[in-house]
Motif scaffolding. Structure first.
Motif, PDB file in Angstrom:
ATOM      1  N   TRP A  41      23.703  26.895 -33.125  1.00 11.56           N
ATOM      2  CA  TRP A  41      22.980  27.000 -34.007  1.00 11.56           C
ATOM      3  C   TRP A  41      21.829  27.040 -32.990  1.00 11.56           C
ATOM      4  N   ILE A  42      20.600  27.625 -33.281  1.00  5.69           N
ATOM      5  CA  ILE A  42      19.065  26.903 -32.657  1.00  5.69           C
ATOM      6  C   ILE A  42      18.577  25.267 -33.309  1.00  5.69           C
ATOM      7  N   ILE A  43      18.163  24.445 -32.650  1.00  2.16           N
ATOM      8  CA  ILE A  43      17.497  23.436 -32.954  1.00  2.16           C
ATOM      9  C   ILE A  43      16.016  23.477 -32.480  1.00  2.16           C
ATOM     10  N   VAL A  44      15.335  23.623 -33.501  1.00  7.63           N
ATOM     11  CA  VAL A  44      13.806  23.007 -33.365  1.00  7.63           C
ATOM     12  C   VAL A  44      13.553  21.918 -34.272  1.00  7.63           C
ATOM     13  N   SER A  45      12.647  21.318 -33.775  1.00  8.42           N
ATOM     14  CA  SER A  45      12.212  19.471 -33.736  1.00  8.42           C
ATOM     15  C   SER A  45      11.435  19.433 -34.614  1.00  8.42           C
ATOM     16  N   SER A  46      11.098  19.035 -35.475  1.00  7.29           N
ATOM     17  CA  SER A  46       9.258  18.246 -35.388  1.00  7.29           C
ATOM     18  C   SER A  46       8.348  17.541 -34.126  1.00  7.29           C
ATOM     19  N   THR A  47       7.424  17.710 -34.573  1.00 10.43           N
ATOM     20  CA  THR A  47       6.556  17.257 -34.026  1.00 10.43           C
ATOM     21  C   THR A  47       5.689  16.329 -34.980  1.00 10.43           C
ATOM     22  N   ASP A  48       5.160  15.822 -35.100  1.00 10.54           N
ATOM     23  CA  ASP A  48       4.136  14.307 -35.706  1.00 10.54           C
ATOM     24  C   ASP A  48       4.295  14.613 -37.034  1.00 10.54           C
ATOM     25  N   THR A  49       5.791  15.024 -37.719  1.00 14.07           N
ATOM     26  CA  THR A  49       6.026  14.063 -38.510  1.00 14.07           C
ATOM     27  C   THR A  49       5.871  12.668 -38.495  1.00 14.07           C
ATOM     28  N   ARG A  50       5.755  11.541 -39.462  1.00 14.99           N
ATOM     29  CA  ARG A  50       5.619  10.645 -39.679  1.00 14.99           C
ATOM     30  C   ARG A  50       6.642   9.824 -41.187  1.00 14.99           C
ATOM     31  N   SER A  51       6.864   9.076 -41.353  1.00 13.47           N
ATOM     32  CA  SER A  51       7.551   8.304 -42.591  1.00 13.47           C
ATOM     33  C   SER A  51       6.695   6.874 -42.616  1.00 13.47           C
ATOM     34  N   ASP A  52       5.358   6.353 -42.273  1.00 10.88           N
ATOM     35  CA  ASP A  52       4.527   5.593 -42.553  1.00 10.88           C
ATOM     36  C   ASP A  52       3.285   6.005 -43.243  1.00 10.88           C
ATOM     37  N   GLY A  53       2.889   7.198 -43.518  1.00 10.02           N
ATOM     38  CA  GLY A  53       2.191   7.514 -44.591  1.00 10.02           C
ATOM     39  C   GLY A  53       1.409   8.431 -45.626  1.00 10.02           C
ATOM     40  N   PRO A  54       1.305   8.947 -45.508  1.00 10.15           N
ATOM     41  CA  PRO A  54       0.646  10.497 -46.746  1.00 10.15           C
ATOM     42  C   PRO A  54       1.508  11.498 -45.708  1.00 10.15           C
ATOM     43  N   MET A  55       1.691  12.571 -46.770  1.00 10.96           N
ATOM     44  CA  MET A  55       2.567  13.339 -46.694  1.00 10.96           C
ATOM     45  C   MET A  55       2.247  14.522 -45.725  1.00 10.96           C
ATOM     46  N   GLU A  56       0.857  14.599 -46.199  1.00 11.34           N
ATOM     47  CA  GLU A  56       0.418  15.700 -45.701  1.00 11.34           C
ATOM     48  C   GLU A  56       0.109  15.972 -44.546  1.00 11.34           C
ATOM     49  N   PRO A  57       0.171  15.259 -43.019  1.00 15.28           N
ATOM     50  CA  PRO A  57       0.358  15.826 -42.050  1.00 15.28           C
ATOM     51  C   PRO A  57       1.797  16.592 -41.209  1.00 15.28           C
ATOM     52  N   ILE A  59       3.546  17.691 -44.214  1.00 21.22           N
ATOM     53  CA  ILE A  59       3.319  19.633 -44.503  1.00 21.22           C
ATOM     54  C   ILE A  59       3.091  19.982 -43.030  1.00 21.22           C
ATOM     55  N   ARG A  60       2.044  19.242 -42.652  1.00 20.08           N
ATOM     56  CA  ARG A  60       0.840  20.251 -41.638  1.00 20.08           C
ATOM     57  C   ARG A  60       1.898  20.712 -40.557  1.00 20.08           C
ATOM     58  N   ALA A  61       2.905  19.862 -40.247  1.00 20.98           N
ATOM     59  CA  ALA A  61       3.695  19.893 -38.948  1.00 20.98           C
ATOM     60  C   ALA A  61       5.407  21.219 -39.233  1.00 20.98           C
ATOM     61  N   LEU A  62       5.147  21.396 -40.625  1.00 19.99           N
ATOM     62  CA  LEU A  62       6.308  21.226 -41.414  1.00 19.99           C
ATOM     63  C   LEU A  62       5.998  23.736 -41.532  1.00 19.99           C
ATOM     64  N   ASN A  63       4.665  23.278 -41.194  1.00 18.92           N
ATOM     65  CA  ASN A  63       3.862  24.532 -42.030  1.00 18.92           C
ATOM     66  C   ASN A  63       3.491  25.538 -40.400  1.00 18.92           C
ATOM     67  N   ALA A  64       3.504  24.432 -39.111  1.00 17.75           N
ATOM     68  CA  ALA A  64       3.596  25.370 -37.936  1.00 17.75           C
ATOM     69  C   ALA A  64       4.917  25.609 -37.965  1.00 17.75           C
ATOM     70  N   ARG A  65       5.547  24.475 -37.907  1.00 11.22           N
ATOM     71  CA  ARG A  65       7.354  25.498 -37.924  1.00 11.22           C
ATOM     72  C   ARG A  65       7.897  26.788 -37.934  1.00 11.22           C
ATOM     73  N   TRP A  66       7.719  26.491 -39.614  1.00 11.26           N
ATOM     74  CA  TRP A  66       7.670  27.571 -40.122  1.00 11.26           C
ATOM     75  C   TRP A  66       8.622  29.061 -39.999  1.00 11.26           C
ATOM     76  N   PRO A  67       6.879  29.012 -39.986  1.00 10.03           N
ATOM     77  CA  PRO A  67       6.933  30.260 -39.353  1.00 10.03           C
ATOM     78  C   PRO A  67       7.433  31.067 -38.042  1.00 10.03           C
ATOM     79  N   GLU A  68       7.519  29.814 -37.386  1.00 12.01           N
ATOM     80  CA  GLU A  68       8.208  30.320 -35.909  1.00 12.01           C
ATOM     81  C   GLU A  68       9.441  30.207 -36.202  1.00 12.01           C
ATOM     82  N   VAL A  69      10.223  29.689 -37.291  1.00 12.78           N
ATOM     83  CA  VAL A  69      12.039  29.999 -37.832  1.00 12.78           C
ATOM     84  C   VAL A  69      11.964  31.757 -38.523  1.00 12.78           C
TER      85      VAL A  69
END
Length: 192
Positions: A41-57, A59-69
């Motif tokens: 398996w290839i591991i791709v780790s998120s950066t800049d994801t947090r659980s103590d605030g709004p979901m928007e950051p 979503i931005r972090a996933l949107n940056a990683r999703w095209p890479e995948v």
């Protein structure tokens, strides 16, 4: 990002997107390294994801990683998985629901968010520490999935609110490998 041991050009590999809610993405990805090497398996780790605030950051972090995948990695697009801890579990649910492309989720110590859990058909491997403040929430996820007939598994480990031990992470990856064989997403492997 980490390619599995033995990864060669020309092959297609399962991808695990690891969502860490507190800035410890390297530590979180390392929990899955042995299993990733064992199963390719290839591991791709998120950066800049947090659980103590709004979901928007997040979503931005996933949107940056999703095209890479989808464009930069030798990914088997039928075998994209997500793993999350605590608030990262909600991010994994949102990814599965919004894309329809997540083949399975490893959810550790997350909250029960019925609308997010119900929004995807992805199988869910739930896990939590026996003294985790979200222990009951993960049991509720499992109970909800059982009632709705979804593919699920719950594994409790000894510990508090933290990522699962590497052995439990390995078991989650193995479970998803078995499901991939059952669903014809990968060839049979008697050793597994």
């Amino acid at each position: 990002r980490a390619l599995p041991a033995g990864c060669t050009n020309g092959g297609r590999w399962a991808v695990l997107l690891v969502v860490e809610p507190g800035g410890r993405e390297v530590l979180a990805a390392e929990l899955f390294r042995e299993a990733a090497d064992d199963y390719g398996w290839i591991i791709v780790s998120s950066t800049d994801t947090r659980s103590d605030g709004p979901m928007e950051p997040n979503i931005r972090a996933l949107n940056a990683r999703w095209p890479e995948v989808h464009t930069r990695l030798p990914a088997d697009h039928r075998r994209i998985y997500a793993a999350g801890f605590s608030g990262g579990v909600a991010v994994a649910y949102v990814l599965a629901t919004s894309t329809g492309e997540v083949a399975g989720i490893i959810a550790c110590g997350g909250r029960f968010l019925e609308d997010q859990v119900a929004g995807s058909e992805a199988p869910i491997f739930s896990t939590a520490g026996d003294t985790d403040f979200n222990f009951r929430e993960m049991v509720q996820v499992d109970e909800f999935l059982a009632k709705t007939g979804r593919t699920h598994r719950l594994l409790i480990f000894e510990g508090s609110h933290s990522w699962m031990p590497a052995a439990v992470a390995h078991e989650g990856v193995e479970w998803l490998e078995l499901l991939a064989m059952q669903r014809g997403l990968r060839g049979p492997d008697p050793a597994v």
